[in-house]
Structure formats: C-alpha cells, structure tokens
Design a protein around this motif. Sequence first.
Motif, PDB file in Angstrom:
ATOM      1  N   GLY A 120       0.749  -1.206  -0.048  1.00 30.10           N
ATOM      2  CA  GLY A 120      -0.275   0.053   0.165  1.00 30.10           C
ATOM      3  C   GLY A 120       0.732   1.446   0.062  1.00 30.10           C
ATOM      4  N   VAL A 121       2.017   1.121   0.589  1.00 28.15           N
ATOM      5  CA  VAL A 121       2.879   2.506   0.686  1.00 28.15           C
ATOM      6  C   VAL A 121       3.473   2.668  -0.648  1.00 28.15           C
ATOM      7  CG1 VAL A 121       5.101   3.092   1.705  1.00 28.15           C
ATOM      8  CG2 VAL A 121       3.324   2.349   3.230  1.00 28.15           C
ATOM      9  N   GLY A 122       3.921   1.745  -1.004  1.00 29.82           N
ATOM     10  CA  GLY A 122       4.640   1.697  -2.375  1.00 29.82           C
ATOM     11  C   GLY A 122       3.463   2.161  -3.648  1.00 29.82           C
ATOM     12  N   TYR A 123       2.602   1.661  -3.451  1.00 24.87           N
ATOM     13  CA  TYR A 123       1.350   2.090  -4.442  1.00 24.87           C
ATOM     14  C   TYR A 123       1.091   3.665  -4.226  1.00 24.87           C
ATOM     15  CZ  TYR A 123      -3.074   2.351  -6.983  1.00 24.87           C
ATOM     16  OH  TYR A 123      -3.947   2.736  -7.888  1.00 24.87           O
ATOM     17  N   ALA A 124       1.059   4.080  -3.004  1.00 23.07           N
ATOM     18  CA  ALA A 124       0.602   5.522  -2.778  1.00 23.07           C
ATOM     19  C   ALA A 124       1.945   6.194  -3.092  1.00 23.07           C
ATOM     20  CB  ALA A 124       0.328   5.606  -1.369  1.00 23.07           C
ATOM     21  N   LEU A 125       3.188   6.121  -3.054  1.00 18.39           N
ATOM     22  CA  LEU A 125       4.165   6.793  -3.551  1.00 18.39           C
ATOM     23  C   LEU A 125       4.289   6.792  -4.744  1.00 18.39           C
ATOM     24  CD1 LEU A 125       7.140   5.461  -0.894  1.00 18.39           C
ATOM     25  CD2 LEU A 125       5.872   7.812  -0.942  1.00 18.39           C
ATOM     26  N   ALA A 126       3.966   5.799  -5.626  1.00 22.82           N
ATOM     27  CA  ALA A 126       3.866   5.844  -7.056  1.00 22.82           C
ATOM     28  C   ALA A 126       2.758   6.469  -7.552  1.00 22.82           C
ATOM     29  CB  ALA A 126       4.013   4.424  -7.579  1.00 22.82           C
ATOM     30  N   ARG A 127       1.690   6.413  -7.175  1.00 23.73           N
ATOM     31  CA  ARG A 127       0.295   6.892  -7.652  1.00 23.73           C
ATOM     32  C   ARG A 127      -0.571   7.612  -6.467  1.00 23.73           C
ATOM     33  NH1 ARG A 127      -2.777   2.781 -11.260  1.00 23.73           N
ATOM     34  NH2 ARG A 127      -3.663   4.956 -11.889  1.00 23.73           N
ATOM     35  N   PRO A 128      -0.191   8.605  -5.877  1.00 22.24           N
ATOM     36  CA  PRO A 128      -0.802   8.991  -4.803  1.00 22.24           C
ATOM     37  C   PRO A 128      -2.390   9.508  -5.128  1.00 22.24           C
ATOM     38  CG  PRO A 128       0.917  10.413  -5.503  1.00 22.24           C
ATOM     39  CD  PRO A 128       0.925   9.332  -6.541  1.00 22.24           C
ATOM     40  N   ILE A 175      -4.971   2.186   4.852  1.00 17.87           N
ATOM     41  CA  ILE A 175      -3.626   2.206   5.441  1.00 17.87           C
ATOM     42  C   ILE A 175      -2.294   2.518   4.822  1.00 17.87           C
ATOM     43  CG2 ILE A 175      -4.464   0.782   7.515  1.00 17.87           C
ATOM     44  CD1 ILE A 175      -2.801  -1.394   6.424  1.00 17.87           C
ATOM     45  N   GLY A 176      -2.669   2.126   3.219  1.00 14.10           N
ATOM     46  CA  GLY A 176      -1.394   2.382   2.475  1.00 14.10           C
ATOM     47  C   GLY A 176      -0.922   3.822   2.187  1.00 14.10           C
ATOM     48  N   PRO A 177      -1.982   4.671   1.725  1.00 10.35           N
ATOM     49  CA  PRO A 177      -1.811   6.092   1.914  1.00 10.35           C
ATOM     50  C   PRO A 177      -1.486   6.814   3.338  1.00 10.35           C
ATOM     51  CG  PRO A 177      -3.959   5.856   1.101  1.00 10.35           C
ATOM     52  CD  PRO A 177      -3.352   4.387   1.406  1.00 10.35           C
ATOM     53  N   VAL A 178      -2.332   6.168   4.209  1.00 11.89           N
ATOM     54  CA  VAL A 178      -1.954   6.624   5.608  1.00 11.89           C
ATOM     55  C   VAL A 178      -0.627   6.591   6.164  1.00 11.89           C
ATOM     56  CG1 VAL A 178      -2.434   6.505   7.941  1.00 11.89           C
ATOM     57  CG2 VAL A 178      -4.065   6.501   6.412  1.00 11.89           C
ATOM     58  N   PHE A 179       0.294   5.124   5.891  1.00  6.91           N
ATOM     59  CA  PHE A 179       1.317   5.187   6.283  1.00  6.91           C
ATOM     60  C   PHE A 179       2.423   5.823   5.322  1.00  6.91           C
ATOM     61  CE2 PHE A 179       0.763   0.481   8.394  1.00  6.91           C
ATOM     62  CZ  PHE A 179       0.236   1.051   9.462  1.00  6.91           C
ATOM     63  N   ALA A 180       2.108   5.902   3.967  1.00 10.96           N
ATOM     64  CA  ALA A 180       2.784   6.697   3.051  1.00 10.96           C
ATOM     65  C   ALA A 180       2.973   8.004   3.586  1.00 10.96           C
ATOM     66  CB  ALA A 180       2.356   6.508   1.827  1.00 10.96           C
ATOM     67  N   GLY A 181       1.944   8.729   4.171  1.00 13.59           N
ATOM     68  CA  GLY A 181       1.605   9.969   4.553  1.00 13.59           C
ATOM     69  C   GLY A 181       2.659  10.350   5.732  1.00 13.59           C
ATOM     70  N   ILE A 182       2.804   9.051   6.503  1.00 12.59           N
ATOM     71  CA  ILE A 182       3.615   9.051   7.859  1.00 12.59           C
ATOM     72  C   ILE A 182       5.091   9.078   7.504  1.00 12.59           C
ATOM     73  CG2 ILE A 182       4.366   7.956   9.894  1.00 12.59           C
ATOM     74  CD1 ILE A 182       1.614   7.074  10.321  1.00 12.59           C
ATOM     75  N   VAL A 183       5.297   8.420   6.616  1.00 13.37           N
ATOM     76  CA  VAL A 183       6.928   8.279   5.907  1.00 13.37           C
ATOM     77  C   VAL A 183       7.213   9.412   5.237  1.00 13.37           C
ATOM     78  CG1 VAL A 183       8.241   7.140   4.237  1.00 13.37           C
ATOM     79  CG2 VAL A 183       6.639   5.721   5.550  1.00 13.37           C
ATOM     80  N   THR A 184       6.599  10.152   4.233  1.00  7.84           N
ATOM     81  CA  THR A 184       6.716  11.277   3.657  1.00  7.84           C
ATOM     82  C   THR A 184       6.705  12.568   4.553  1.00  7.84           C
ATOM     83  OG1 THR A 184       4.445  11.879   3.118  1.00  7.84           O
ATOM     84  CG2 THR A 184       5.819  10.387   1.597  1.00  7.84           C
ATOM     85  N   GLY A 185       6.028  12.469   5.710  1.00  3.17           N
ATOM     86  CA  GLY A 185       6.095  13.392   6.535  1.00  3.17           C
ATOM     87  C   GLY A 185       7.245  13.462   7.739  1.00  3.17           C
ATOM     88  N   THR A 186       7.845  12.229   7.921  1.00  5.72           N
ATOM     89  CA  THR A 186       8.903  12.120   8.987  1.00  5.72           C
ATOM     90  C   THR A 186      10.145  12.121   8.443  1.00  5.72           C
ATOM     91  OG1 THR A 186       8.149   9.637   9.029  1.00  5.72           O
ATOM     92  CG2 THR A 186       7.152  11.450  10.690  1.00  5.72           C
TER      93      THR A 186
END
Length: 818
Positions: free
Chosen positions: A378-386, A436-447
Amino acid sequence: MGSNDVVGLDRIRRDMVPLVGGKAANLGEMAAAGERVPAGFCVTTAAYASGTVPAERVVRAYEAMGGGRVAVRSSATAEDLPDASFAGQQDTYLDVEGADAVVDAVRRCWDSLDNARAVAYRRANGIARADVGMAVVVQRMVDSATAGVMFTADPLTGTRTRTVVDAVRGPGTAVVDGSVEPDHYTVDDGHDPEEVGGCLNRAQVVALAAAGRRLRTLFGSPQDVEWAHDRDGTLWLLQSRPVTTLFPLPPQDLPDLPRFYMETGHMQGMLRPFTPLGLSLLQQVWTRWWSGAEDATDPDPLMIGVGGRLYTDLSPFLRSAVLRGRVARSMDVYGPRVRAAVEHALDDPRFAARPGLPFSASAVLRIVGGVLPSAALGVGYALARPRAARASAHRAVARLRTVRGPGAGASAARRLDWVHGPAFDAMLGRDLTAVIGPVFAGIVTGTVPAALLGGVATKEETDTVLGGLPHNVTTEMDLALWRVAERARTHGDLFTRTPPEELSARYLRGELPDIGLDAFLDSYGHRTAAEVDIGVPRWREDPAPVFGTVANYLRLEDPEQAPDRRFERARAAAEATLAELGPRAVRSRPVRGAIAVFLMRRSRELAGMREYAKFAWLVPFAEMRRQLLLVGADLADEGRLTGADDVFFLRVDEVRAAVEGTDQRDLVAERRRVHRRELRRRTVPGTLLTDGTDVEATLPAPPAAWGGLPGIAAAPGRAEGRARVVLDPAGARIEPGEILVAPTTDPGWTPLFMTAAGLVSETGSPIAHGPTVAREYGIPAVICVRDATTVIRTGDLLRVDGATGTVVVVDGRADGTG
C-alpha cells in the motif's frame, strides 16, 4: 432519643457507616482486630437526625470513660471512605475536658458539616448534602511523647510496597498543620528501615511499619494513619482512613512481575477515563487487528486498562536482549519524560536483558506474513500513484458508510452478535486495508525528510513544509464547519447568545434555521472529542460542541484571521520553503537530498492522509454504538439496566450476561461512581509499575528552561497571546488570538484551533492529531509541557515558540479571572 444515639467504640464495626460514619467504623474495626485504639464512644447519625445533642447520654458515656481530657472528632458518613477522605474538612477539638465542654464540642462538630471547606469538598466530589449524615467520635486523649502520620503507600510516587512515616515530638497536630518540619522515615516491604535518627528509634519505626501493613491488610487498601506514642512508649493508633488520591493499581495476577506500563491513550487525545465497554472494545480492536482471531481474549494482554486509561506493557521489549537498546530511542515520540523513565527502567535489574524477542515465532510470522506485506504494498502504491491511492481510500470509506446493523425488531442478542462479529469484520477488513497504504505513506513522507536532511535543513523548515496540507480529513472538517458558521452569520445573535445545549435541543427538534449543519453532520457526525471511546456520544447525537465552535467562529472579526485564509498562508509558506530547500538539499547531499525532495513533494499529496485511518474505522464504530444503545434500551425495558447508555459501563461479557438475564443495575451504579471519580483526576502517570509506582515521579526534576516552561517543538512559528486553559472542549470558548492550553487534543478539539493563535498541551507526540493539524493551520504548538493546565492560568500572557519548544509566561492574568 433512641438507644442507638450513643454507641461505644467496642460495639462498632465497619458495616455500620450509615449509623456511625467512616471514622468511627474504622476505629471500631481496628479495635476489634486487636489494635491499640484509645477508648471512646460515638454520638451517631441517629442523634444528628433528631437535631438535638443527647446531652444526658453523652455525659453518661463520658463519665463511664473516667472523664478527663478527650478528643472530639467528626465522623461523617461520607468521611474516611475509599473515594473521599474529607481529611481536615470538618472540625476536630482536642484536649476537651468536662461534661459541658464535651457536649458543646459535639454540637460544634455537627455545625462543621456545613462549613465552607466541607461544602466545597462535597461539591468537588459530587456528594449531595442530603446524602451525608454526621456522627461524632469522643476518645480519650493520648499524652503524646511522639506522634505523627503514616502512609502505607508512598503518596508521592504511588508505590504500594513502601511505608512513609512523619513524626514529631509531642502531639501530632504539628505534622498535620505543617507548623513543624517532621522527621521522615521510609520502610520498604521486606526490608529493614534505612538508618534512623530524629525522634524515633529503629524499633519504633519497624513497629509502626508493621502496624501499617496490618491495617492495609485489614481494610484492603493503602491507609493514612494517625498514631502516637505515650510517655511510656506505648503505640496508639488514633485513626485510619483510605488514601484516596492514589492512581489505581495495574493487574496483580499476571506472571513475570513486575511489569512496566506506558500510558498510550494520550496519542489518541484520550486522557479522560474510558467507559468500561469503550476500553474493552478498543482492546479487542487492537488484539483482533494483530491476531485476526475472533476471540480476542488474551490472558496476558499487551494493552490493559488502569483507572480507565489505556496502557501498553513495555516489559517484554525492555527485557529483550535484541530490542531493549532501541526502546529508549523509540520513546522520543512520546516526550523526554517518558524516555527518561524508560532509560531508568533499563538500569533496573528487575528488567534485565533476556535472550530472544518479546514475540513468539508464530506471532512474528503472523505479523510479517499478514499485516506488513499489505502495508508495504500500500505504501509503495501510494508513493507511485498518490492520487489513485487517495481515491481508493475514499471509495473504501464510502463503502464503510453503508455498513448497517440489524434493523427494527431485532433482538438484543442478535444486535450484540453483530457488534462482536460482522461489525468488527467490516471495521478491520479490506476497506481499512485500502486506507492504511496512503496513511502509512503519509507518515513516511512527513517524517523521513527531516532525518535525511539533518545538518542541511532545520526542523522548523521541514515542519513548515508540512503546513497547509491538502487531503487532511480533520482540516477539511474544520473548514467545513467554518462554512457552516459563515451561513450562520445572518442569525448571529441566535447562535452567539443561546447556550450550545439549548441550540442542540432545538436543532434535534427541527426548530433552527438551515445553516448547512445537516450536511456537516452527514459527513462528520460520527466524530466527537474522546471519540475512540464508544461510550462517548457522537456529534450526531448531541451537536452542542459544534454549536459552541460556531459561536467562537462568529466572534472572529479580523478577516485575515479567518481559518481559510490562515490555511492558505500556511500552504503558501510551505510551497515557498520547499522551493528554496529543494535545490539546497540536492547541492549539499545529492542522493539523500534528491530522495528527501521527492518525499517532501509527495508529502504535499500524502501526509494529510495521516488522519484518515482513524476517520475510517470510526464510521462503522458509530453504527456499533447505535446498535449498543438499542441493546441498552431493550435491557432497560426489561429492568436489567436503568437507562440505555448504562450498557457502556459494562464489559462485553457483562453485556452478554445481561442479555441472558442478569440484572446489572448495581454493577453499573458502582462503575459510574468509579468513572466519576476518575473524571476528576487531573494527573495520570505516564509510566507505571505493577506496584503502583509512577516512574516519572521517582526521577530528578528536569532542569528548568531559562525563562520558560520546557516542552517539545511540535509546530513551527511564534505567537504571543493570552492563555485560555481548557480541560474539556465541549462548550469551550476561545477568543481570537488566545493561546489554547489543554491537557491533550484529538480531532474533536481541533475546531478550537481555528481561532487560537497557538497551542500548548501537557501530552502528545509530534505525529499525533493536535500537532499535525496545528502545522496545517500554521499555528505554533508546544507539547509535553508538564502541568501546563495547572501552572498556566487563563489570562496569563504567553509567548509560545514552536521551533524551540518553549513557553514563556510573560506576565500574570490581565483580567483577574481563572
């Protein structure tokens, strides 16, 4: 007068509180157990109810004691009880001598039931005057050589295995009134006392501690004991009352004690106590999320409730040789005091390292094979295609909005089965996985960018990049409420001068003009402050807090302080900072800088999603609450509960028992009493040991920051304004430009941010809800400011620096209010 208006202490037992009051009941029980208690008698509540002191019987009892000097003390029925000690609230008269003087002292004790101290204490503890009766204890005075007070638990740290004694020469009143500095002694259970000096010898300290342990066992709780040695050295116990201020103990029946617990509810903005059903369901959410098991009972749970608060057991991690070195570093997100407590525990031999991991192999495989792969994908997909990932998350929540439990006519058993089965499946199923994919991606990109750019960019710069973020459901909610307020301006007097509670009632009756609130509640009515507790009413049920916020917004006169403009300024500042920071980062660190720039750009599309997972599971959570209220209504109709919302004061198994025929009204009444007590508690231990020790309270006080109150920088910027201390957002009023000072925050608090100039909170984390939203509005925030709501008073002029994490009280209250 009846025959029970004067009773000898030798005839009194603990079950006679309604007749003799708490103090006399305890004294009688102590004497019956063989403790040395001065002889005496009790003028009972039966006499008080008659309104006239039974002088003849009092004189007869006094003379039967042999006359002489006596102590005359109040013994109210609400006094010296487990939840209310009333220590010092009513009057005591010492060295009273002569029959007439004793009768007069009894009368004055009666009068003290309504002195200012006692009235204020009853009001603070929710005790009605009609529920209190007054008895009076008359006891022979002890000619004290030494005297004092003993606590069978440490009142400062909460440690139940430590006895604390304060002693002075002569009568003990000098200890109680603080006029003399006493000699101080501590004795740990199973250990000899420390080197003693002062007015007591070692044998006396040992004997006092032993007496304290006996009383603790006799009454089943820590005791506050007054004692005296007479001129012959004989120990007398003058009174014993429960210590009512201690935080409740964690479970005592678990293996591998002691345990080290960290309070984690504050990460969800939850410092108030959960309702019992709210806590048990949240524990099941956690357990079923990680285990996938429908039966979420766990004989040794990772998360427990203590005093209605949610604690996580860190003991397995502290004892793991593999992980213990990382535990303290991971606590930075919870604040410096929690990290210091964890570091202290790592030096405690009771938490010494052991080989291996804190999880079983099967648990590790379940997590690695179940949760982590879907999260990583989910994180990978969100980073690639937000954009596509956000759209998928929105579709998932739209599906969750269609979840409905059994309809009209369904039995309570069927509704409960739905809550415990299909509702959990929906709440924790594939739709939440899509979120949770875009949520976790948001945490990663924010921190992560801040870590990559250490030495290149300041924390203030990387935090500024996170300002004015789009796609944050909590920010969108607050701005939607601002638009509701804008529509309400044509009815300004109605919405600013009518109490929110009255507006709520009128709205529910359909008597208010249309300001767009229906649409707002359709989208956000499942939310509220303390929303992770299913026992708390949602805005859809009671929109009074929403009307309070609308009134706040209508008082905003400066158009430049309008929330939408503030949000836009924060967005523009973020874009400008990113445009300047990006080239600098790549020049300084080509690879890491490029990664950081990519993540910062993605943070503008994903970091706002950080709030969405909680928003998503709260949608079916609200339907679960609705079904549980219907269960409660059925049980109330059948006489097993008093009202529908009583269901939230039972655990899941207890609700099941009520559905099967058990009358739970008495249990609910007791649970409500305990809940009211915990609602009054202002401080909660952040870290807690099995024996009740508040670990932070045992640590040296941190050095005071020069000129200010230290905290953690949580949202950049600086602001100066008057403080507004708010303990509960319901009905709170924040004038434009004021600094909000709060114990904690969650999304239910954030509408208050839109008129506030800054935020100061006692708990939290830089990644928790409050600081996240504060950054998006561009208001400075400092969190983890110890005792902020006590040290700071409404009206104090504050200077808040969200970059350095300091709060300065520039001067005291300008308006004299508090």
